[in-house]
Motif scaffolding. Sequence first.
Motif, PDB file in Angstrom:
ATOM      1  N   ARG A   1       0.817  -1.219   0.000  1.00  0.00           N
ATOM      2  CA  ARG A   1       0.000   0.000   0.000  1.00  0.00           C
ATOM      3  C   ARG A   1       0.849   1.267   0.000  1.00  0.00           C
ATOM      4  O   ARG A   1       0.459   2.287  -0.579  1.00  0.00           O
ATOM      5  CB  ARG A   1      -0.936   0.018   1.199  1.00  0.00           C
ATOM      6  CG  ARG A   1      -2.108  -0.946   1.086  1.00  0.00           C
ATOM      7  CD  ARG A   1      -3.259  -0.491   1.959  1.00  0.00           C
ATOM      8  NE  ARG A   1      -3.790   0.795   1.532  1.00  0.00           N
ATOM      9  CZ  ARG A   1      -4.671   1.502   2.221  1.00  0.00           C
ATOM     10  NH1 ARG A   1      -5.116   1.043   3.386  1.00  0.00           N
ATOM     11  NH2 ARG A   1      -5.109   2.672   1.779  1.00  0.00           N
TER      12      ARG A   1
ATOM     13  N   PRO B   1       3.185  -0.306  -6.797  1.00  0.00           N
ATOM     14  CA  PRO B   1       2.495   0.356  -7.906  1.00  0.00           C
ATOM     15  C   PRO B   1       0.985   0.342  -7.667  1.00  0.00           C
ATOM     16  O   PRO B   1       0.477  -0.433  -6.842  1.00  0.00           O
ATOM     17  CB  PRO B   1       2.894  -0.486  -9.120  1.00  0.00           C
ATOM     18  CG  PRO B   1       3.226  -1.828  -8.543  1.00  0.00           C
ATOM     19  CD  PRO B   1       3.799  -1.578  -7.188  1.00  0.00           C
ATOM     20  N   TRP B   2       0.244   1.131  -8.419  1.00  0.00           N
ATOM     21  CA  TRP B   2      -1.178   1.300  -8.097  1.00  0.00           C
ATOM     22  C   TRP B   2      -1.984   0.001  -8.197  1.00  0.00           C
ATOM     23  O   TRP B   2      -2.913  -0.186  -7.397  1.00  0.00           O
ATOM     24  CB  TRP B   2      -1.786   2.410  -8.970  1.00  0.00           C
ATOM     25  CG  TRP B   2      -2.026   2.030 -10.405  1.00  0.00           C
ATOM     26  CD1 TRP B   2      -1.244   2.285 -11.475  1.00  0.00           C
ATOM     27  CD2 TRP B   2      -3.183   1.329 -10.908  1.00  0.00           C
ATOM     28  NE1 TRP B   2      -1.784   1.785 -12.629  1.00  0.00           N
ATOM     29  CE2 TRP B   2      -3.005   1.189 -12.303  1.00  0.00           C
ATOM     30  CE3 TRP B   2      -4.333   0.802 -10.326  1.00  0.00           C
ATOM     31  CZ2 TRP B   2      -3.910   0.546 -13.123  1.00  0.00           C
ATOM     32  CZ3 TRP B   2      -5.256   0.159 -11.143  1.00  0.00           C
ATOM     33  CH2 TRP B   2      -5.039   0.038 -12.516  1.00  0.00           C
ATOM     34  N   PRO B   3      -1.702  -0.925  -9.148  1.00  0.00           N
ATOM     35  CA  PRO B   3      -2.508  -2.165  -9.131  1.00  0.00           C
ATOM     36  C   PRO B   3      -2.324  -2.954  -7.837  1.00  0.00           C
ATOM     37  O   PRO B   3      -3.270  -3.516  -7.287  1.00  0.00           O
ATOM     38  CB  PRO B   3      -1.989  -2.944 -10.349  1.00  0.00           C
ATOM     39  CG  PRO B   3      -1.355  -1.917 -11.223  1.00  0.00           C
ATOM     40  CD  PRO B   3      -0.766  -0.920 -10.290  1.00  0.00           C
TER      41      PRO B   3
ATOM     42  N   ARG C   1      -1.381  -1.660  -4.918  1.00  0.00           N
ATOM     43  CA  ARG C   1      -2.033  -0.899  -3.851  1.00  0.00           C
ATOM     44  C   ARG C   1      -3.540  -1.159  -3.835  1.00  0.00           C
ATOM     45  O   ARG C   1      -4.147  -1.300  -2.774  1.00  0.00           O
ATOM     46  CB  ARG C   1      -1.769   0.600  -4.035  1.00  0.00           C
ATOM     47  CG  ARG C   1      -0.334   1.007  -3.824  1.00  0.00           C
ATOM     48  CD  ARG C   1      -0.207   2.501  -3.536  1.00  0.00           C
ATOM     49  NE  ARG C   1      -0.801   3.311  -4.585  1.00  0.00           N
ATOM     50  CZ  ARG C   1      -0.147   3.757  -5.649  1.00  0.00           C
ATOM     51  NH1 ARG C   1       1.139   3.449  -5.801  1.00  0.00           N
ATOM     52  NH2 ARG C   1      -0.744   4.513  -6.548  1.00  0.00           N
ATOM     53  N   ALA C   2      -4.143  -1.229  -5.035  1.00  0.00           N
ATOM     54  CA  ALA C   2      -5.579  -1.467  -5.116  1.00  0.00           C
ATOM     55  C   ALA C   2      -5.945  -2.852  -4.601  1.00  0.00           C
ATOM     56  O   ALA C   2      -6.926  -3.013  -3.857  1.00  0.00           O
ATOM     57  CB  ALA C   2      -6.051  -1.299  -6.562  1.00  0.00           C
TER      58      ALA C   2
ATOM     59  N   ARG D   1       1.137   0.347   8.162  1.00  0.00           N
ATOM     60  CA  ARG D   1       1.046   1.462   7.212  1.00  0.00           C
ATOM     61  C   ARG D   1       1.129   2.803   7.967  1.00  0.00           C
ATOM     62  O   ARG D   1       1.805   3.736   7.519  1.00  0.00           O
ATOM     63  CB  ARG D   1      -0.249   1.388   6.418  1.00  0.00           C
ATOM     64  CG  ARG D   1      -0.355   2.455   5.330  1.00  0.00           C
ATOM     65  CD  ARG D   1      -1.615   2.258   4.515  1.00  0.00           C
ATOM     66  NE  ARG D   1      -2.806   2.552   5.279  1.00  0.00           N
ATOM     67  CZ  ARG D   1      -3.339   3.756   5.408  1.00  0.00           C
ATOM     68  NH1 ARG D   1      -2.762   4.809   4.820  1.00  0.00           N
ATOM     69  NH2 ARG D   1      -4.432   3.942   6.124  1.00  0.00           N
TER      70      ARG D   1
ATOM     71  N   SER E   1       4.085   5.440   7.369  1.00  0.00           N
ATOM     72  CA  SER E   1       3.727   6.790   6.923  1.00  0.00           C
ATOM     73  C   SER E   1       4.185   7.854   7.903  1.00  0.00           C
ATOM     74  O   SER E   1       4.275   9.040   7.547  1.00  0.00           O
ATOM     75  CB  SER E   1       2.212   6.893   6.724  1.00  0.00           C
ATOM     76  OG  SER E   1       1.765   5.957   5.758  1.00  0.00           O
TER      77      SER E   1
END
Length: 502
Positions: A323, A327-329, A331-332, A387, A391
């Motif tokens: 996450r 890459p975005w896939p 993360r999704a 996460r 972060s």
Amino acid sequence: MLAWPDAALATPRGLEAVKARGELLWGADAQGGAPYVFADPRDPNHLIGFEVDLAEALAAKLGVRARLVLGPWDSLLELLARGDFDVALNGLEATEEKKRVCLLTRPYYVAAERLTVRRGDPRAPHSLAELEGRVVGTLPGSLAERILVREGAQVKTYEGGQDDVYRDLLLGRTDGVLLDEPITQYYGAVEPELDVVPGGFGEVRYAAAVRLGEEALRDALDTALEELAREGTLRALYERWGLWNAETAALLGDPDPTPRDVPERYTAWRAAVGKLPPFWERVRERYPAALALFLRGALMTLAVSLMAMAVAMAVGLGLAVARVFGPWPLRALALVFIEGVRGTPLLVQLSLVYFGLPQLGVRLAPFTAGVLTLGLNYAAAEAENYRAGLSSVPAGQYEAAHVLGMSRWQTLRYVVFPQALRISLPPMTNDFIALLKDSSLVSVVTLTELTRTYLNLANATRDHLGLGLVVALLYLLLGLPFAHLARRVEARLGQHLEEAPR
């Protein structure tokens, strides 16, 4: 352990499997209490009951031993279909609905539905017509529940056990209790503050259940029941437990409905639980006798919890990294998994894994199913903890590591992860303590952990308060060392970070 369809087809089933194994695996729930299957109040390490005796008699007729597999009463038929045991034998009502999902033997016992009320209560119902609008307790999925619904009563069902139903009646929370005669005799009739209304309010017949397609085993059990009835073994068994009645005499073709022998088992049960000894006497004598049983349950709880937490930490870390850095896939996909798991009840997930996956050809052992489901469920919470920790590391830390020539992996390992771990550790500890308690749900998949052990013993001995305090103390002792360890690790991490060069 996984069993795939082709392997399952090659495995003997039904009567052939019982003979090859030398054991008749039979499923029941010890939580319900006397007189079916319950922990002996005088020796809680052993299970007794009239259906324990019946299972042993049936197994002897088949030339094998009987071995009990514990499971929740309302899931026995699902566990039977899954193949966890050969026969379900636990006060199962012989109904047409059950014949759609299993084969039923000939009935082996008949009981009336009996209504119990508070003695001296002028508002107590004494007939079916008087049940409308009244709050009446019973067990879920029973004939008594269907009768109460039909009569318009406000039905209150109890999952915990038979003693709870009558306890609420004594406390004035219900107006009456409608249950099978054996339950009434062992839990309602023994209370001096309660009265059993004369006459029956319906009739229930108990039968054993086997899987669909296993007619040979069903027929062998029918033959065994016929022989046991003809020899008088069934009559002697029921008389021993104080359960012989006119309805069962007619079922078995016995012309004499009057009991001839002393109900020694029933008398012993009354002597053991009729009046609880003083609390400190129980602490000195009864609770030490149950300690070995509690320790076995605690070890199962600890083993499931530790392995599930290991799964949760590994999967949760992967999800968190995906996450934050993926890459975005990726993360999704991680987000879909986390929200999907967090948004559905753990019990539903456990049922899907244990009962649903076999329909796709994947059969997990009970321990594996429990660990995997708990681990994946808590992985979603761990992922969000990690996460948040990742972060929280300032961007300047990444830039400083880059200036020092560190690779991305070195930055994560030596700079980011230690700081993130210190932030994530307190919620991780909270999650592990919560997982310890949620592990009680693995009893759904036939594992007897600490909470299940407590419920079985409490319903057998009618001692919920004292045994509950013992179990609460055991849970506290299980969780405290890990909380202490987490505080030490957190302090050590803080010390290293403060000493690190800036």
